[in-house]
Design a protein around this motif. Structure first.
Motif, PDB file in Angstrom:
ATOM      1  N   ARG A  76       6.193   6.942  -5.661  1.00 26.84           N
ATOM      2  CA  ARG A  76       4.782   7.041  -5.156  1.00 26.84           C
ATOM      3  C   ARG A  76       4.269   5.484  -5.574  1.00 26.84           C
ATOM      4  O   ARG A  76       4.315   4.685  -4.661  1.00 26.84           O
ATOM      5  CB  ARG A  76       4.342   8.055  -5.819  1.00 26.84           C
ATOM      6  CG  ARG A  76       2.678   7.561  -4.277  1.00 26.84           C
ATOM      7  CD  ARG A  76       1.464   8.705  -5.126  1.00 26.84           C
ATOM      8  NE  ARG A  76       1.328   8.133  -6.690  1.00 26.84           N
ATOM      9  CZ  ARG A  76       0.461   6.734  -7.029  1.00 26.84           C
ATOM     10  NH1 ARG A  76      -0.132   6.339  -5.128  1.00 26.84           N
ATOM     11  NH2 ARG A  76       0.157   6.320  -7.754  1.00 26.84           N
ATOM     12  N   ARG A  77       4.711   4.981  -7.027  1.00 27.04           N
ATOM     13  CA  ARG A  77       3.665   4.053  -7.735  1.00 27.04           C
ATOM     14  C   ARG A  77       4.883   2.510  -6.584  1.00 27.04           C
ATOM     15  O   ARG A  77       4.990   2.349  -6.909  1.00 27.04           O
ATOM     16  CB  ARG A  77       4.155   3.759  -9.137  1.00 27.04           C
ATOM     17  CG  ARG A  77       2.947   4.425  -9.576  1.00 27.04           C
ATOM     18  CD  ARG A  77       2.676   4.588 -11.301  1.00 27.04           C
ATOM     19  NE  ARG A  77       2.691   3.170 -11.511  1.00 27.04           N
ATOM     20  CZ  ARG A  77       1.573   2.474 -11.224  1.00 27.04           C
ATOM     21  NH1 ARG A  77       0.685   3.286 -11.276  1.00 27.04           N
ATOM     22  NH2 ARG A  77       1.034   0.918 -12.085  1.00 27.04           N
ATOM     23  N   VAL A  78       6.410   2.705  -7.038  1.00 29.00           N
ATOM     24  CA  VAL A  78       7.343   2.258  -6.172  1.00 29.00           C
ATOM     25  C   VAL A  78       7.219   1.529  -4.936  1.00 29.00           C
ATOM     26  O   VAL A  78       7.289   0.844  -4.604  1.00 29.00           O
ATOM     27  CB  VAL A  78       8.907   2.150  -6.671  1.00 29.00           C
ATOM     28  CG1 VAL A  78       9.663   1.728  -6.147  1.00 29.00           C
ATOM     29  CG2 VAL A  78       9.447   2.754  -7.884  1.00 29.00           C
ATOM     30  N   ALA A  79       7.263   2.847  -4.163  1.00 31.73           N
ATOM     31  CA  ALA A  79       6.799   2.866  -2.882  1.00 31.73           C
ATOM     32  C   ALA A  79       5.246   2.034  -2.703  1.00 31.73           C
ATOM     33  O   ALA A  79       5.457   1.187  -1.551  1.00 31.73           O
ATOM     34  CB  ALA A  79       6.757   4.021  -1.816  1.00 31.73           C
ATOM     35  N   GLU A  80       4.468   2.547  -3.214  1.00 32.73           N
ATOM     36  CA  GLU A  80       3.359   1.531  -3.000  1.00 32.73           C
ATOM     37  C   GLU A  80       2.991   0.210  -2.805  1.00 32.73           C
ATOM     38  O   GLU A  80       2.841  -0.706  -1.994  1.00 32.73           O
ATOM     39  CB  GLU A  80       2.458   2.491  -3.580  1.00 32.73           C
ATOM     40  CG  GLU A  80       0.739   1.109  -3.898  1.00 32.73           C
ATOM     41  CD  GLU A  80      -0.235   2.834  -4.780  1.00 32.73           C
ATOM     42  OE1 GLU A  80      -1.624   2.014  -4.321  1.00 32.73           O
ATOM     43  OE2 GLU A  80       0.065   3.258  -5.313  1.00 32.73           O
ATOM     44  N   ALA A  81       3.947  -0.278  -4.400  1.00 28.74           N
ATOM     45  CA  ALA A  81       4.189  -1.766  -4.291  1.00 28.74           C
ATOM     46  C   ALA A  81       4.674  -2.669  -3.578  1.00 28.74           C
ATOM     47  O   ALA A  81       4.848  -3.652  -3.309  1.00 28.74           O
ATOM     48  CB  ALA A  81       4.903  -1.496  -6.591  1.00 28.74           C
ATOM     49  N   ARG A  82       6.086  -1.874  -3.490  1.00 25.83           N
ATOM     50  CA  ARG A  82       7.147  -2.167  -1.761  1.00 25.83           C
ATOM     51  C   ARG A  82       6.185  -2.885  -1.055  1.00 25.83           C
ATOM     52  O   ARG A  82       6.424  -3.870  -0.234  1.00 25.83           O
ATOM     53  CB  ARG A  82       7.868  -1.476  -1.800  1.00 25.83           C
ATOM     54  CG  ARG A  82       8.919  -1.611  -3.176  1.00 25.83           C
ATOM     55  CD  ARG A  82      10.378  -0.876  -3.027  1.00 25.83           C
ATOM     56  NE  ARG A  82      11.147  -1.101  -4.436  1.00 25.83           N
ATOM     57  CZ  ARG A  82      12.303  -0.818  -4.658  1.00 25.83           C
ATOM     58  NH1 ARG A  82      13.056   0.327  -4.115  1.00 25.83           N
ATOM     59  NH2 ARG A  82      13.072  -0.930  -5.464  1.00 25.83           N
ATOM     60  N   SER A  83       5.177  -1.666  -0.321  1.00 26.90           N
ATOM     61  CA  SER A  83       4.696  -2.334   1.235  1.00 26.90           C
ATOM     62  C   SER A  83       3.547  -2.834   0.296  1.00 26.90           C
ATOM     63  O   SER A  83       3.449  -3.715   1.785  1.00 26.90           O
ATOM     64  CB  SER A  83       3.636  -0.244   1.276  1.00 26.90           C
ATOM     65  OG  SER A  83       3.125  -0.591   2.612  1.00 26.90           O
TER      66      SER A  83
END
Length: 253
Positions: A76-83
């Motif tokens: 979730r954190r990785v996807a949020e950061a990339r988004s």
């Protein structure tokens, strides 16, 4: 390429995001055993009750840590950061999680593994070259003693011709961790004209244990960890440079 402002607004990520997940279970077990050694020194009437409470505490600690620092939270954190980061890129976007590209897998995945999902997928341009980046969830094939893990993949299309070249970054006592299965199969003894230039460019790059694979009309960097945005930027430039270099060499033949 997304700008620095996008990276500043994104959640911070750790260099050992994925390797760190494998330490949750051992930490809980060691802590529970250590407390158990203290409990057995209590007076006999208290030992049984204390051991039951200790086991419940161990289970609760594992559940808490898994929810707070486990795979789902990390994804979730990785996807949020990339988004957040990719929004600052002209022409960049996120894609839904899904299966990995079979050609990417065939070129870069080490033997004894299978990719069950590609997560945190994003696409963005770097100086005219479209880069795709994602996290692979990989499971060991039946019979393997390895544990499930996550790896980082950064790739771009390129004109490579029939040749294949593989360059490892970093050293390991277990070379099969990142050595693509395709690199272990028979290949022509004559290297393409661009092979040495690729090695020189990879030699300028610093990273965790990884492999750069060139072939099947693509360039892929396969790394064991480090989903940080600043690392993604450096990997994207490396992949872009190699893709352009190889395509130009092949087109000039």
């Amino acid at each position: 390429m997304p700008d620095a402002e996008g990276a500043a607004k994104a959640p911070s990520l750790r260099r050992q995001t994925w390797v760190g997940l494998q330490g949750i279970g051992p930490v809980v077990v060691v802590g529970t055993v250590a407390l158990g050694c203290l409990v057995v020194q209590l007076p006999k009437p208290f030992v049984d009750v204390s051991m039951v409470a200790l086991l419940a505490l161990g289970v609760g600690a594992f559940v808490f840590l898994a929810n707070r620092f486990g795979p789902e939270e990390a994804h979730r954190r990785v996807a949020e950061a990339r988004s957040i980061w990719v929004r600052t890129a002209s022409g960049g976007w996120m894609e839904p999680d899904g299966p990995a590209d079979p050609q990417d897998v065939a070129l870069s995945l080490p033997r004894s593994w299978q990719v069950v999902a590609a997560c945190g997928r994003l696409r963005f341009p770097v100086e005219g070259t479209m880069i795709r980046a994602e996290t692979w969830v990989r499971h060991p094939i039946r019979g393997s003693k390895r544990s499930p893990s996550r790896v980082e993949v950064v790739a771009a299309d390129a004109v490579t011709g029939p040749e294949r070249v593989f360059v490892q970054i970093g050293l390991s006592v277990d070379p099969l961790l990142v050595a693509p299965a395709a690199s272990l199969r028979g290949r022509s003894t004559e290297e393409p004209v661009w092979a040495e230039a690729v090695r020189e460019r990879v030699g300028q790059h610093r990273d965790v244990l990884a492999t750069v694979s060139v072939g099947r009309e693509r360039v892929i960097l396969f790394a064991l960890d480090d989903p940080r945005l600043e690392t993604l930027e450096r990997r994207a430039r490396l992949v872009r440079d190699i893709a352009v270099m190889v395509s130009q060499a092949e087109s000039g033949r």
